[in-house]
Motif scaffolding. Structure first.
Motif, PDB file in Angstrom:
ATOM      1  N   ALA A 252       3.430   4.740 -14.239  1.00  0.00           N
ATOM      2  CA  ALA A 252       2.690   4.899 -12.989  1.00  0.00           C
ATOM      3  C   ALA A 252       1.303   5.498 -13.235  1.00  0.00           C
ATOM      4  CB  ALA A 252       3.484   5.779 -12.029  1.00  0.00           C
ATOM      5  N   LEU A 255      -1.182   2.936 -14.445  1.00  0.00           N
ATOM      6  CA  LEU A 255      -1.708   2.057 -13.400  1.00  0.00           C
ATOM      7  C   LEU A 255      -2.988   2.643 -12.812  1.00  0.00           C
ATOM      8  CD1 LEU A 255       1.537   1.125 -11.397  1.00  0.00           C
ATOM      9  CD2 LEU A 255       0.218  -0.405 -12.879  1.00  0.00           C
ATOM     10  N   SER A 276      -3.701  -6.222  -3.908  1.00  0.00           N
ATOM     11  CA  SER A 276      -2.855  -7.296  -3.395  1.00  0.00           C
ATOM     12  C   SER A 276      -3.589  -8.116  -2.346  1.00  0.00           C
ATOM     13  CB  SER A 276      -1.589  -6.698  -2.772  1.00  0.00           C
ATOM     14  OG  SER A 276      -0.862  -7.666  -2.063  1.00  0.00           O
ATOM     15  N   ARG A 315       7.810   7.746  -6.245  1.00  0.00           N
ATOM     16  CA  ARG A 315       8.396   6.439  -5.984  1.00  0.00           C
ATOM     17  C   ARG A 315       8.851   6.468  -4.539  1.00  0.00           C
ATOM     18  NH1 ARG A 315      10.027   2.163  -8.917  1.00  0.00           N
ATOM     19  NH2 ARG A 315       9.577   3.232 -10.871  1.00  0.00           N
ATOM     20  N   ASP A 321      10.307  -0.866  -5.166  1.00  0.00           N
ATOM     21  CA  ASP A 321       9.149  -1.610  -5.631  1.00  0.00           C
ATOM     22  C   ASP A 321       7.831  -0.996  -5.175  1.00  0.00           C
ATOM     23  OD1 ASP A 321       9.473  -2.096  -2.949  1.00  0.00           O
ATOM     24  OD2 ASP A 321       9.061  -4.242  -3.055  1.00  0.00           O
ATOM     25  N   MET A 322       7.820   0.302  -4.841  1.00  0.00           N
ATOM     26  CA  MET A 322       6.579   0.909  -4.348  1.00  0.00           C
ATOM     27  C   MET A 322       6.368   2.302  -4.922  1.00  0.00           C
ATOM     28  SD  MET A 322       5.227   1.438  -0.442  1.00  0.00           S
ATOM     29  CE  MET A 322       4.837  -0.307  -0.328  1.00  0.00           C
ATOM     30  N   TRP A 346       1.027   1.457  -4.238  1.00  0.00           N
ATOM     31  CA  TRP A 346       1.171   0.344  -5.167  1.00  0.00           C
ATOM     32  C   TRP A 346       2.513  -0.342  -4.937  1.00  0.00           C
ATOM     33  CZ3 TRP A 346      -2.243  -0.766  -9.412  1.00  0.00           C
ATOM     34  CH2 TRP A 346      -3.295   0.142  -9.573  1.00  0.00           C
ATOM     35  N   ALA A 347       2.509  -1.669  -4.829  1.00  0.00           N
ATOM     36  CA  ALA A 347       3.741  -2.437  -4.679  1.00  0.00           C
ATOM     37  C   ALA A 347       3.866  -3.411  -5.837  1.00  0.00           C
ATOM     38  CB  ALA A 347       3.751  -3.195  -3.352  1.00  0.00           C
ATOM     39  N   ARG A 348       5.101  -3.604  -6.289  1.00  0.00           N
ATOM     40  CA  ARG A 348       5.330  -4.549  -7.380  1.00  0.00           C
ATOM     41  C   ARG A 348       5.417  -5.957  -6.804  1.00  0.00           C
ATOM     42  NH1 ARG A 348       9.765  -2.399 -10.835  1.00  0.00           N
ATOM     43  NH2 ARG A 348      11.091  -3.075  -9.110  1.00  0.00           N
ATOM     44  N   GLU A 349       4.576  -6.832  -7.348  1.00  0.00           N
ATOM     45  CA  GLU A 349       4.565  -8.239  -6.942  1.00  0.00           C
ATOM     46  C   GLU A 349       4.845  -9.070  -8.177  1.00  0.00           C
ATOM     47  OE1 GLU A 349       0.861  -8.995  -4.971  1.00  0.00           O
ATOM     48  OE2 GLU A 349       1.351  -7.692  -3.269  1.00  0.00           O
ATOM     49  N   TRP A 353       1.870  -4.787 -10.706  1.00  0.00           N
ATOM     50  CA  TRP A 353       1.738  -3.814  -9.639  1.00  0.00           C
ATOM     51  C   TRP A 353       0.369  -3.986  -8.984  1.00  0.00           C
ATOM     52  CZ3 TRP A 353       5.402  -0.325  -7.930  1.00  0.00           C
ATOM     53  CH2 TRP A 353       6.541  -0.179  -8.733  1.00  0.00           C
ATOM     54  N   LYS A 354       0.345  -4.016  -7.647  1.00  0.00           N
ATOM     55  CA  LYS A 354      -0.889  -4.212  -6.903  1.00  0.00           C
ATOM     56  C   LYS A 354      -1.022  -3.152  -5.809  1.00  0.00           C
ATOM     57  CE  LYS A 354      -1.918  -8.246  -8.894  1.00  0.00           C
ATOM     58  NZ  LYS A 354      -3.158  -8.478  -9.683  1.00  0.00           N
TER      59      LYS A 354
END
Length: 361
Positions: A252, A255, A276, A315, A321-322, A346-349, A353-354
């Protein structure tokens, strides 16, 4: 004291359990669960007891409340996290944050962790009550407790409160920016105490607040710094090994550091790759509109230097996922310096991570 009674019963030590039950109700005469357990112990002298509250002739709804509280308190004997494990929802705290409060609603438990030089240490835990209809608050009056990362923003003393709120009330900042972005509303969410006529309340009994006994709340207040104590409320809390916790924290942090490097690159397209396509600003702007107005003026400057400090990383509860990170951004262009406090979600796509939301705080 109640757990000691349970332990004696497990060991078939009825007399010892009875003696402790007598002491419990004498010390806490308004602890209704204690009276229920004492009644069961008295009944055990005459016949087998196969359920909690077997000796009570009480309204079914009231009896269910007492049984539910007794069960979740009993669960804490086996459900308390191993002190060698760490809450996955709390990855990094600022150095001036002494404690973090971690709520596991499904277990009716609040865990207090101390921040010791960046490492978390379990200090204690408390029984808590949540909303009558559980968690995941969405609107005013839905009788649910919110899920998210919040902060204690104020304290109201008992002298200024109706008896319903008990000894005092600690306000949290629900709805936070993520709640508002997602249409969640309501107000007046507190960690507060219990009315004077009852030591504790059933697991599902509040209008959305997190409720502790008055005794526990007074102890908890020693761990609280207004504006600096995070409260992480989840339905289920996951506890992981330190090795896994370190790995997730480092991922994290990287990022955010990669975003910082892209910010100073003076390459807008490179910086945009961190965001994103679903990005929305607090004002409802899409990524293009927000970026041109808020970030491009800084990101397109040559000679920009940026330092990040005082970072927290969580988290996000109930969202594997965020991540949410808050940090101080110190930027310098020539002799001009500026400091901002920034928060990013941040969200996992897929595998990346975006950033889906970003704001100054």
């Amino acid at each position: 004291m109640l757990l000691q009674i349970y332990k004696d019963l497990r060991a078939s030590q009825l007399q010892q359990a009875m003696s402790k039950a007598d002491a419990l109700v004498q010390a806490y005469p308004n602890f209704r669960v204690g009276h229920m357990i004492r009644g069961d112990l008295l009944l055990m002298h005459t016949k087998p007891v196969t359920q909690l509250g077997a000796g009570l002739n009480a309204p079914p709804d009231k009896l269910k409340d007492l049984r539910d509280e007794a069960r979740v308190r009993l669960q804490s004997l086996v459900a308390r996290p191993n002190p060698d494990l760490l809450p996955r929802s709390v990855l990094q705290l600022r150095s001036d944050m002494r404690h973090v409060l971690v709520v596991a609603a499904a277990q009716s438990r609040l865990y207090v962790y101390q921040n010791v030089n960046g490492q978390l240490r379990l200090v204690t835990d408390y029984y808590i009550t949540q909303g009558k209809l559980g968690v995941d608050k969405f609107r005013e009056g839905d009788q649910k407790t919110p899920l998210g990362v919040y902060y204690i923003t104020g304290r109201v003393s008992g002298a200024r409160l109706p008896d319903f709120y008990g000894a005092s009330a600690l306000r949290i900042n629900y709805p936070n920016e993520w709640d508002r972005l997602n249409g969640r509303g309501g107000s007046g969410i507190f960690l507060h105490g219990t009315p004077s006529d009852n030591y504790s309340r059933p697991p599902l009994a509040s209008d959305g607040c997190v409720v502790l006994t008055n005794e526990d709340l007074r102890r908890l207040e020693d761990s609280v710094d207004i504006g600096k104590t995070p409260v992480v409320i989840a339905d289920q809390q996951e506890f992981i090994s330190k090795a896994k916790w370190d790995a997730e924290r480092n991922t994290a942090a990287r990022l955010v550091d990669a975003w910082r490097a892209d910010l100073v690159s003076a390459d807008s397209q490179r910086l945009l790759k961190n965001y994103s396509a679903k990005f929305k600003s607090a004002d409802g702007e899409n990524l293009k509109t927000w970026f041109e107005k808020d970030l491009r003026p800084l990101a397109s400057v040559n000679g920009l230097t940026v330092a990040i400090s005082e970072m927290t990383i969580f988290r996000y509860p109930s969202r594997d996922d965020m991540l949410v990170s808050t940090f101080t951004l110190e930027s310098k262009i020539g002799k001009t310096r500026s400091t901002q406090r920034k928060r990013q979600y941040w969200a996992r796509e897929g595998s990346a991570w975006k950033i889906v939301f970003e704001s100054l705080i």
